[in-house]
Structures are given as C-alpha cells and as structure tokens.
Scaffold this active site. Structure first.
Site, mmCIF file in Angstrom:
data_model
loop_
_atom_site.group_PDB
_atom_site.id
_atom_site.type_symbol
_atom_site.label_atom_id
_atom_site.label_comp_id
_atom_site.label_asym_id
_atom_site.label_seq_id
_atom_site.Cartn_x
_atom_site.Cartn_y
_atom_site.Cartn_z
ATOM 1 C CG HIS A 203 22.504 11.065 50.624
ATOM 2 N ND1 HIS A 203 23.440 11.788 51.312
ATOM 3 C CD2 HIS A 203 21.455 10.951 51.456
ATOM 4 C CE1 HIS A 203 22.963 12.110 52.508
ATOM 5 N NE2 HIS A 203 21.763 11.604 52.624
HETATM 6 N N1 UDP Z 1 13.537 14.004 52.424
HETATM 7 C C1 UDP Z 1 12.688 14.696 51.583
HETATM 8 N N2 UDP Z 1 12.530 14.246 50.308
HETATM 9 C C2 UDP Z 1 13.187 13.148 49.819
HETATM 10 C C3 UDP Z 1 14.057 12.454 50.687
HETATM 11 C C4 UDP Z 1 14.209 12.918 51.983
HETATM 12 O O1 UDP Z 1 12.063 15.679 51.995
HETATM 13 O O2 UDP Z 1 13.011 12.807 48.652
HETATM 14 C C5 UDP Z 1 13.727 14.527 53.798
HETATM 15 C C6 UDP Z 1 13.550 13.495 54.885
HETATM 16 O O3 UDP Z 1 12.219 13.448 55.313
HETATM 17 C C7 UDP Z 1 14.480 14.013 55.972
HETATM 18 C C8 UDP Z 1 15.599 14.650 55.204
HETATM 19 O O4 UDP Z 1 15.099 14.929 53.912
HETATM 20 O O5 UDP Z 1 13.842 14.990 56.753
HETATM 21 C C9 UDP Z 1 16.803 13.708 55.130
HETATM 22 O O6 UDP Z 1 17.713 14.211 54.280
HETATM 23 P P1 UDP Z 1 18.992 13.450 53.723
HETATM 24 O O7 UDP Z 1 18.709 11.999 53.612
HETATM 25 O O8 UDP Z 1 19.387 14.197 52.517
HETATM 26 O O9 UDP Z 1 20.103 13.777 54.809
HETATM 27 P P2 UDP Z 1 20.693 13.092 56.106
HETATM 28 O O10 UDP Z 1 19.603 13.031 57.133
HETATM 29 O O11 UDP Z 1 21.248 11.769 55.742
HETATM 30 O O12 UDP Z 1 21.786 14.039 56.523
#
Ligand code: UDP
Length: 354
Positions: A203
């Site tokens: 994303h």
């Molecule tokens: N996650 C979730 N469901 C999904 C995809 C990710 O619960 O379908 C959780 C994942 O385990 C992690 C978090 O969301 O804890 C990561 O979020 P994201 O990738 O949106 O954000 P980033 O870490 O890149 O800021």
C-alpha cells in the site's frame, strides 16, 4: 493522569492494543480516531480480537491529500485538545494523525509522547519519514523500539528525552501468535497449504500511486511461482481498479478484503514467504520466523535485513524471485525488546512532570 491518544490507521490500533490495556489499569485514556483510514468492520474485529478499546471520539476525517488531511485533522484536534485538557498526548508511528496529534498538543502546551520514535528510512520523499522526523522534533518523550532508533536520535539531538522501551508490536505478536497459529480456517477459506503460499501486502504511495510503478508491482506479483494471497488495502484496490488491472491480477492472485489480525497473522506464520512493503509486516514476519521479501529499497527495520530474515528487492522481479527461495538463517536475534514494551511505555509516561 489523563492521556489523550490519537489513532488514525490499522497499525496504530494494533499498537494501542498493547498500550491501552496497561495504561487504563492506572490512568484515564481518551481515545481519539481521526478516521484517516477507518474501516468500520475491521475496527470492530480489532476491538473483539485484540481488545482495542472503542474510540471515544471519531473525527471521521478520511480522504484528501496529505496536506488536506493534515489541515482538517489539526482544525478538529486543536479545539478537542483545548476542551479535554489532557495531561499528555500520546501518538504512535508515522501517519498524518501522529503529526497532527503532536502539533495540536504542542500548541496547547501539552507534553507529547511518541511511541515508535527514532525510526528512519532516510528517504525524505516518504510521507511517513516526514511525519516521523517532524513528530520526533516536537515530542517531549521519544520512546524507541530498537537500539538503531536510539542511535538515530542520539545523532539528531532532539529536545525531548529518549528512552528505549522496545516495540509494542512485539507484545501484541507474542500475545496473539499462539492463537493465530491454531487458526487453520483462514488457510482453508483461501485454499492454501502451510509452507506453500506467499502472503503479500502492499500500500506504500511509492508503489501504488504512480502507474508505471504499479505496473511493475503487478508484474512482480504475477511472476511469483507460488499461490499469492493478497489482502488488498483500500488504496491499492482503488489504484488497481483505476488502472484497469484488477481483473488481471485477480485471475492469478487470491485477492481478499483487509483481514482481521488473527486471520492475517495465521496466514503470515504459515506462509512460505511474506512479500510486502509494509513496515509492520516486515517486523511481524521476522518475529514469526517467516522469510520476508520487501518491495522497497529502504527499511526502518534494519535488524530484520542484517539478520538475513528480510531482503529488500524494490520492485525488481528477478531479485524478488531469488530472494523468495533463499534459505532461512539459522540465528534469530531479538532486537525489539522483551515483549513488555507497553509496561515500559506507561512507566516512561509516569516520569513526566505534569
Ligand atoms: N494487518 C491486518 N490485516 C491485514 C493486513 C495487515 O491486521 O489484512 C495488520 C498487520 O498484522 C500489521 C498491520 O496491520 O500489524 C500493518 O499495517 P499496514 O501494512 O497497514 O501498515 P504499516 O505497518 O506499513 O504502517
């Protein structure tokens, strides 16, 4: 103490799952959700599964450019902070909501606590990097998840106090991984076998906003010689649909809606590899000892790469295919704390003179 916590997206809810539990045993917490990325269904699942408290204030301010979001959030958070007069404002990570929570607090003369401070990708074009650096500059307490983050801040000489607490996502992962590991229903639902499929998430603006980069991403995913399961972030879905590539991808990749934490974690722990551009997922793959291939050319979670559990390939399909089959390292270090980061966060907040 009265602590006003500002959340804006999914990983921040995961982090709050760890901290709010401990914080509320001894203090009052006002949980505010800006609505930056808000999915009602997912939020309900997170409340049920992880015990994330229901936000007391829902600002509902989704959509728009980063600048528009920042402006709208500040306009709402300013009066809210003035009215509630918390002793402390608590923010997590690196979103627009992290930054606006921090600015609103500073302008009201209220101390700011930043959880997951000191992370750097050294890529100033990333909106997340801008939010991290700016939030660290205005925070009174900079709570770092790793020694690398601590060293980053020691070089920058921020005005606030830096304290190593470890990573609150380790607390959540330790708490829920055993339950997720038992959850085979989600693998059956998507028709995949443990150890044979790739779990993917993507994303980042740098990968999905520019059509040329998005095309490279689609080609990479289509080239993976394993079944790929990809819970689609709303932003990625919108970009794929706008480019007209959704159906092409869906013909080979299992595209699912965003999943609850326990379903997602079950898919992560049983995967052959995680293929991602998410910060949180790189780290969770590392914690679960799942091989990770990261579709970026930088990472804040450098220990995952140094230890061999994670490899950065940007959107280079050839490099990704090699990285996907590499052997797993024998060693597994623990650079992100003792699994009690939330307790250390609350203890650090209690040292504030408010
Ligand atoms: N996650 C979730 N469901 C999904 C995809 C990710 O619960 O379908 C959780 C994942 O385990 C992690 C978090 O969301 O804890 C990561 O979020 P994201 O990738 O949106 O954000 P980033 O870490 O890149 O800021």
């Amino acid at each position: 103490m009265r602590v006003l916590t500002v959340l804006g997206n999914r990983p921040q809810s995961v982090k709050a799952a760890a901290v709010s539990r401990v914080l509320r045993q001894r203090h009052e917490e006002i949980l505010v959700h800006t609505g930056q990325h808000f999915d009602d269904e997912l939020s309900t699942i997170f409340e049920r599964e992880l015990g994330v408290p229901k936000p007391e204030v829902q600002l509902g301010l989704g959509g728009g450019s980063n600048t528009e979001q920042t402006a709208k959030q500040l306009a709402a958070l300013g009066p809210l902070v003035a009215q509630r007069r918390p002793d402390v404002v608590l923010v997590y990570g690196d979103t627009n909501s992290t930054l606006t929570g921090g600015i609103a607090a500073v302008q009201a003369g209220i101390p700011v606590v930043h959880v997951e401070a000191g992370m750097r990708s050294w890529d100033w074009k990333m909106p997340e990097e801008q939010n991290r650096v700016l939030t660290d500059a205005l925070s009174d307490l900079l709570l770092v998840p790793s020694k690398t983050a601590q060293a980053n801040l020691e070089r920058e000489h921020p005005r606030g106090r830096v304290i190593y607490v470890g990573d609150v996502m380790v607390d959540v992962a330790d708490l829920f991984r055993p339950k997720a590991r038992e959850n085979s229903a989600v693998l059956e639902r998507y028709g995949v076998t443990p150890g044979e499929y790739v779990i993917s998430t993507t994303h980042r603006a740098a990968n999905v906003d520019d059509p040329a980069r998005l095309r490279k991403l689609v080609d990479l995913l289509l080239a993976v010689p394993h079944q790929v399961v990809l819970p689609l972030h709303p932003r990625t879905r919108a970009r794929l649909e706008a480019a007209g590539w959704y159906d092409e991808l869906a013909a080979k990749v299992v595209l699912t809606p965003p999943l609850g934490y326990l379903d997602f974690t079950a898919l992560l722990v049983h995967a052959h590899t995680a293929l991602t551009d998410s910060g949180g997922v790189q780290k969770e793959a590392f914690l679960a000892r799942t091989r990770c291939v990261t579709m970026r050319d930088t990472t804040e979670w450098v220990e995952t790469v140094q230890s061999g559990w994670n490899e950065l390939v940007d959107l280079d399909t050839e490099r990704a295919l090699v990285a996907l089959e590499r052997p797993m390292p024998a060693e597994h270090p623990a650079p992100y704390g003792d699994g009690h980061a939330a307790e250390h966060v609350v203890a650090a907040i209690e040292t504030l003179d408010v």
